[in-house]
Scaffold this motif. Structure first.
Motif, PDB file in Angstrom:
ATOM      1  N   PRO A 245      10.362   2.109 -12.866  1.00  0.00           N
ATOM      2  CA  PRO A 245       9.363   2.597 -11.902  1.00  0.00           C
ATOM      3  C   PRO A 245       8.019   1.894 -12.048  1.00  0.00           C
ATOM      4  CG  PRO A 245       9.790   4.237 -13.612  1.00  0.00           C
ATOM      5  CD  PRO A 245      10.816   3.169 -13.771  1.00  0.00           C
TER       6      PRO A 245
ATOM      7  N   GLU B  62       5.433   4.296  -7.548  1.00  0.00           N
ATOM      8  CA  GLU B  62       6.318   5.449  -7.735  1.00  0.00           C
ATOM      9  C   GLU B  62       5.622   6.621  -8.410  1.00  0.00           C
ATOM     10  OE1 GLU B  62       9.146   2.078  -7.118  1.00  0.00           O
ATOM     11  OE2 GLU B  62       7.303   2.350  -8.255  1.00  0.00           O
TER      12      GLU B  62
ATOM     13  N   SER C 170       4.108  11.395  -4.175  1.00  0.00           N
ATOM     14  CA  SER C 170       5.449  10.851  -4.026  1.00  0.00           C
ATOM     15  C   SER C 170       6.479  11.969  -3.927  1.00  0.00           C
ATOM     16  CB  SER C 170       5.792   9.954  -5.225  1.00  0.00           C
ATOM     17  OG  SER C 170       7.154   9.607  -5.234  1.00  0.00           O
TER      18      SER C 170
ATOM     19  N   HIS D   9       9.434  11.966  -5.072  1.00  0.00           N
ATOM     20  CA  HIS D   9      10.204  12.102  -6.312  1.00  0.00           C
ATOM     21  C   HIS D   9       9.292  11.945  -7.527  1.00  0.00           C
ATOM     22  CE1 HIS D   9      13.702  11.958  -3.764  1.00  0.00           C
ATOM     23  NE2 HIS D   9      13.387  10.757  -3.333  1.00  0.00           N
TER      24      HIS D   9
ATOM     25  N   GLU E  73      10.255  10.157 -11.568  1.00  0.00           N
ATOM     26  CA  GLU E  73       9.762   8.882 -12.100  1.00  0.00           C
ATOM     27  C   GLU E  73       9.337   9.026 -13.560  1.00  0.00           C
ATOM     28  OE1 GLU E  73      10.538   6.738 -10.208  1.00  0.00           O
ATOM     29  OE2 GLU E  73      10.530   7.668  -8.224  1.00  0.00           O
TER      30      GLU E  73
END
Length: 400
Positions: A324, A328, A333, A335, A339
């Motif tokens: 990542p 990221e 973000s 997710h 990360e």
């Protein structure tokens, strides 16, 4: 219905005509009896309400004197609370300069002004912010708030609980019990970090505002809504060596159990111990992965707890193609949590390959500006491509 309506209309018209005739007759009579020229009454102007700026300046001077002498005014007013907070925290070198009114004075005489304030917490540089200060009609201080894009200091934002040890300072806008909890988390975090990295003269400062982190950090609303804690310089700069504080989001960490909360605080303490926020040399995955490595080092939590999000993604889409990057780790973000887990597992792969000291050496070498490839080869005998391949295999194996 139409007939009734017509009759009503005629009655209204007739009534109006009679009133008009009576008014005209009265006017003619007034003229015939020698009345003077008719003059419309002069409207009465609303009184102008002005800010009592001299009284406001006197209140600010009283605040500064109170902090300097440790003598809080009586009562629970904003100034009295601020003086007590400053004394408990150890705030020094306070100044307050009245700049100008901010907006109009209210009908009751209250108003808000821009005030330039400076102060210093022990161990920190002098901080200066232009704040909004509220005053009542008599010039007494009614409250403090941050201007757009500036930070709202906790000692001016309402009552706080303060806990300190030789290595920690914890300032919390909450109950005494909550403050005790954060003080324990901070003390444990210092102990855990020192097991892995050299932190000869530890100093961990936790600031725990009542309502999220955005106002405390001068950020747009929602920026840190999902973030449990942030380590940042006290003045918002990126200058190396600038003292760091940890700001804790009670809205997020308050929902965690004791082990989870400890992981968060130890993670941030690792950043503070290694000056991570001001060091731009290390790749982001190593910064965040190493902090999680230290925080999770002595836990016995299963991977379903410590890496559940990234493993779920691997089961669905396979392992990521690369480690990542900075993008990221954006707080917005989709997710965001995965990360961090992915970065931690990369550090786990390295520790398994070469041992903990090799991982620490890699972290320190990259922090000194040595390139990642060269530092990996020196500590582990392989480069980033091999690390990525091993990491992807580890993710796939763990997701089964």
């Amino acid at each position: 219905m139409r007939t009734v309506g017509s009759l009503l209309s005629r009655r209204v018209l007739i009534g109006t005509g009679l009133v008009l005739v009576m008014l005209l007759a009265g006017f003619v009579g007034w003229r015939l009896t020698g009345g003077g020229e008719y003059v419309a009454p002069t409207p009465t102007a609303a009184p102008v309400v002005r800010a009592d700026t001299e009284a406001a300046r006197a209140s600010l001077e009283q605040l500064v004197t109170g902090v300097r002498e440790g003598a809080a005014p009586d009562g629970e007013g904003a100034a009295a609370v601020a003086v007590r907070n400053a004394h408990a925290i150890g705030v020094e070198d306070v100044t307050a300069t009245y700049v100008a009114e901010s907006g109009n004075v209210a009908p009751d005489g209250s108003w808000t002004a821009d005030v330039e304030m400076s102060w210093r917490t022990p161990g920190d540089p002098v901080l200066t912010e232009e704040l909004k200060v509220g005053f009542d009609a008599d010039g007494a201080i009614t409250g403090f708030s941050a201007s757009q894009g500036t930070r709202a200091p906790l000692w001016l934002s309402g009552p706080v609980e303060v806990r300190r040890t030789g290595s920690t300072l914890v300032v919390v806008q909450a109950s005494a019990d909550v403050a005790d909890r954060y003080a324990e988390l901070a003390a444990t975090a210092v102990t855990e970090v020192r097991k892995v990295v050299d932190w000869d003269d530890p100093r961990l400062v936790l600031e725990v505002p009542a309502n999220g982190l955005d106002t405390a950090l001068g950020a747009q609303q929602g920026t840190y809504a999902a973030v449990a804690a942030v380590t940042a310089t006290v003045d918002g700069s990126m200058k190396a060596g600038t003292p760091l504080h940890v700001w804790v989001n009670q809205d997020v960490i308050g929902d965690l159990d004791a082990p989870g909360a400890q992981v968060v605080i130890t993670h941030e303490a690792t950043h503070a111990a290694t000056d991570a926020p001001t060091n731009t040399h290390r790749p982001m995955w190593l910064v965040e992965g190493f902090a999680d490595y230290v925080a999770l080092r002595d836990t016995a939590l299963p991977l379903s707890k410590t890496a559940g999000q990234i493993l779920a993604q691997v089961r669905e889409n396979g392992p990521p193609e690369h480690l990542p990057g900075k993008a990221e780790f954006n707080t917005r973000s989709e997710h965001f949590g995965a990360e961090y887990e992915a970065a931690w597992l990369a550090c786990e792969v390295l520790a398994d390959a070469g041992g903990e000291q090799a991982l620490v050496d890699l972290y320190e070498d990259t922090g000194r500006g040595i390139g990642l490839e060269k530092a990996l080869q020196a500590s582990f005998g392989f480069g980033e491509d091999e690390l990525t391949a091993r990491w992807r295999t580890h993710l796939s194996d763990s997701a089964r």
